[in-house]
Scaffold this motif. Sequence first.
Motif, PDB file in Angstrom:
ATOM      1  N   THR A  66       0.850  -1.183   0.000  1.00 43.38           N
ATOM      2  CA  THR A  66       0.000   0.000   0.000  1.00 43.38           C
ATOM      3  C   THR A  66       0.887   1.235   0.000  1.00 43.38           C
ATOM      4  O   THR A  66       1.865   1.309   0.741  1.00 43.38           O
ATOM      5  CB  THR A  66      -0.954   0.033   1.210  1.00 43.38           C
ATOM      6  OG1 THR A  66      -0.196   0.176   2.416  1.00 43.38           O
ATOM      7  CG2 THR A  66      -1.789  -1.226   1.278  1.00 43.38           C
ATOM      8  N   THR A  68       0.790   5.296   0.383  1.00 47.74           N
ATOM      9  CA  THR A  68       0.014   6.436   0.853  1.00 47.74           C
ATOM     10  C   THR A  68       0.808   7.711   0.621  1.00 47.74           C
ATOM     11  O   THR A  68       1.958   7.818   1.043  1.00 47.74           O
ATOM     12  CB  THR A  68      -0.317   6.296   2.346  1.00 47.74           C
ATOM     13  OG1 THR A  68      -0.961   5.033   2.576  1.00 47.74           O
ATOM     14  CG2 THR A  68      -1.228   7.414   2.818  1.00 47.74           C
ATOM     15  N   HIS A  77      -0.478   6.497  11.977  1.00 44.99           N
ATOM     16  CA  HIS A  77      -0.544   5.074  11.657  1.00 44.99           C
ATOM     17  C   HIS A  77       0.135   4.252  12.746  1.00 44.99           C
ATOM     18  O   HIS A  77       1.054   4.702  13.421  1.00 44.99           O
ATOM     19  CB  HIS A  77       0.093   4.782  10.291  1.00 44.99           C
ATOM     20  CG  HIS A  77       1.571   5.076  10.225  1.00 44.99           C
ATOM     21  ND1 HIS A  77       2.521   4.142  10.537  1.00 44.99           N
ATOM     22  CD2 HIS A  77       2.245   6.205   9.884  1.00 44.99           C
ATOM     23  CE1 HIS A  77       3.725   4.679  10.400  1.00 44.99           C
ATOM     24  NE2 HIS A  77       3.589   5.927  10.004  1.00 44.99           N
ATOM     25  N   TRP A  94       5.355   3.725   1.952  1.00 46.20           N
ATOM     26  CA  TRP A  94       5.246   2.539   1.103  1.00 46.20           C
ATOM     27  C   TRP A  94       5.317   1.331   2.009  1.00 46.20           C
ATOM     28  O   TRP A  94       6.375   1.008   2.545  1.00 46.20           O
ATOM     29  CB  TRP A  94       6.374   2.512   0.080  1.00 46.20           C
ATOM     30  CG  TRP A  94       6.061   1.686  -1.132  1.00 46.20           C
ATOM     31  CD1 TRP A  94       5.895   0.332  -1.179  1.00 46.20           C
ATOM     32  CD2 TRP A  94       5.868   2.155  -2.465  1.00 46.20           C
ATOM     33  NE1 TRP A  94       5.606  -0.076  -2.460  1.00 46.20           N
ATOM     34  CE2 TRP A  94       5.590   1.034  -3.277  1.00 46.20           C
ATOM     35  CE3 TRP A  94       5.912   3.416  -3.068  1.00 46.20           C
ATOM     36  CZ2 TRP A  94       5.357   1.133  -4.646  1.00 46.20           C
ATOM     37  CZ3 TRP A  94       5.677   3.511  -4.425  1.00 46.20           C
ATOM     38  CH2 TRP A  94       5.394   2.385  -5.201  1.00 46.20           C
ATOM     39  N   GLU A 105      -4.976   3.435  10.144  1.00 45.95           N
ATOM     40  CA  GLU A 105      -4.603   4.740   9.601  1.00 45.95           C
ATOM     41  C   GLU A 105      -5.699   5.738   9.979  1.00 45.95           C
ATOM     42  O   GLU A 105      -6.866   5.534   9.625  1.00 45.95           O
ATOM     43  CB  GLU A 105      -4.468   4.671   8.076  1.00 45.95           C
ATOM     44  CG  GLU A 105      -3.405   3.667   7.618  1.00 45.95           C
ATOM     45  CD  GLU A 105      -3.650   3.183   6.210  1.00 45.95           C
ATOM     46  OE1 GLU A 105      -2.797   3.413   5.342  1.00 45.95           O
ATOM     47  OE2 GLU A 105      -4.722   2.556   5.974  1.00 45.95           O
ATOM     48  N   GLN A 119      -4.218   6.760  -1.875  1.00 44.38           N
ATOM     49  CA  GLN A 119      -3.674   5.439  -1.562  1.00 44.38           C
ATOM     50  C   GLN A 119      -3.770   4.554  -2.792  1.00 44.38           C
ATOM     51  O   GLN A 119      -4.822   4.437  -3.420  1.00 44.38           O
ATOM     52  CB  GLN A 119      -4.366   4.766  -0.386  1.00 44.38           C
ATOM     53  CG  GLN A 119      -3.641   3.468   0.013  1.00 44.38           C
ATOM     54  CD  GLN A 119      -4.024   2.953   1.379  1.00 44.38           C
ATOM     55  OE1 GLN A 119      -4.895   2.108   1.489  1.00 44.38           O
ATOM     56  NE2 GLN A 119      -3.363   3.444   2.418  1.00 44.38           N
ATOM     57  N   TRP A 121      -2.789   0.611  -4.219  1.00 44.97           N
ATOM     58  CA  TRP A 121      -2.418  -0.754  -3.863  1.00 44.97           C
ATOM     59  C   TRP A 121      -1.654  -1.370  -5.025  1.00 44.97           C
ATOM     60  O   TRP A 121      -2.120  -1.340  -6.173  1.00 44.97           O
ATOM     61  CB  TRP A 121      -3.649  -1.621  -3.593  1.00 44.97           C
ATOM     62  CG  TRP A 121      -4.378  -1.295  -2.327  1.00 44.97           C
ATOM     63  CD1 TRP A 121      -4.220  -0.206  -1.525  1.00 44.97           C
ATOM     64  CD2 TRP A 121      -5.419  -2.084  -1.733  1.00 44.97           C
ATOM     65  NE1 TRP A 121      -5.087  -0.253  -0.476  1.00 44.97           N
ATOM     66  CE2 TRP A 121      -5.839  -1.391  -0.571  1.00 44.97           C
ATOM     67  CE3 TRP A 121      -6.030  -3.284  -2.072  1.00 44.97           C
ATOM     68  CZ2 TRP A 121      -6.844  -1.878   0.252  1.00 44.97           C
ATOM     69  CZ3 TRP A 121      -7.038  -3.772  -1.257  1.00 44.97           C
ATOM     70  CH2 TRP A 121      -7.438  -3.076  -0.099  1.00 44.97           C
TER      71      TRP A 121
END
Length: 303
Positions: A66, A68, A77, A94, A105, A119, A121
């Motif tokens: 993921t 962000t 987080h 990352w 999060e 975000q 994936w």
Amino acid sequence: MSFRPILETRTAQPTLEGAGVKLHRAFGFQDPTELDPFLLFDDFRNEHPKDFEKGFPWHPHRGIETITYVLSGTVDHGDSLGNNGTLGAGDVQWMTAGSGILHQEMPHGNASGQMHGFQLWGNLPSAQKMCAPRYQDVRGTDIPEVIDDDGTRVKIIVGQFWGQVGPVEGIAADPQYLDIFVPAGRKKTFRIDTYRRAFAYIFEGAGAFVDASAPQGVLLEKEIKGQELNIRDMSGDRTLVRFGTGDEITVQAGPEGLRFLLISGAPIDEPVAWHGPIVMNTREQLRQAVKDLNNGTFIKAAH
């Protein structure tokens, strides 16, 4: 050189995620081959804290990465491995989930209550599905930015571009992740490796991308490197542009300029078995992941 055709443009759709976060989803939970190695892309942007403050409470991930990227506000987080921290404006995280991680999060607005981030994936190949989880937290000040003579600005988050290398390393899909601003009225061409799947996501201003396959449209220029190429109508905020095969894209910025993400990666071309935040290669692997969650063995020992 060959310009990439535009396969599709689409507008990100309103979606509820996490504990009721209002966001816009450009793609995800549909055909995983469409933008392989990428699975999902969300634009979480809001000016009303009540629409995002409940965040994304504890949830599992396995078999994916993921990514962000925060533009405004912050994201706190934490995870089951004991990591915790805060991403601020311009920062990137990352996260390689690998064999499994539980994390949360929690977004917060800036002084004006605004929150904006993305975000993405990315899938992991079968050989790395069960690798040890890891994080790469990158401060915005460590992300190189190149400014061209015409005022075009490019932040290189990952990959190589214009002689600079992004700070995120060791990613399975060997991706390129760029944050690009093209000034008003400017036309700009960007190189992309022919063998990568690629998309652009517009999030400020408007512009038009050359479409090598469009028989009609507004002529961008009578001749671009010996070819007659057309562009479609201007695309604006929250527009995804999915490209076909080629090694260049050209964009014409509108009267307010254009800011977009340009993301590409090498396709994995493996079977995908997908259930929520867990992406494996077979249904049996998915069943095992759910079993691991239920019996407390989802988080593996360091290896």
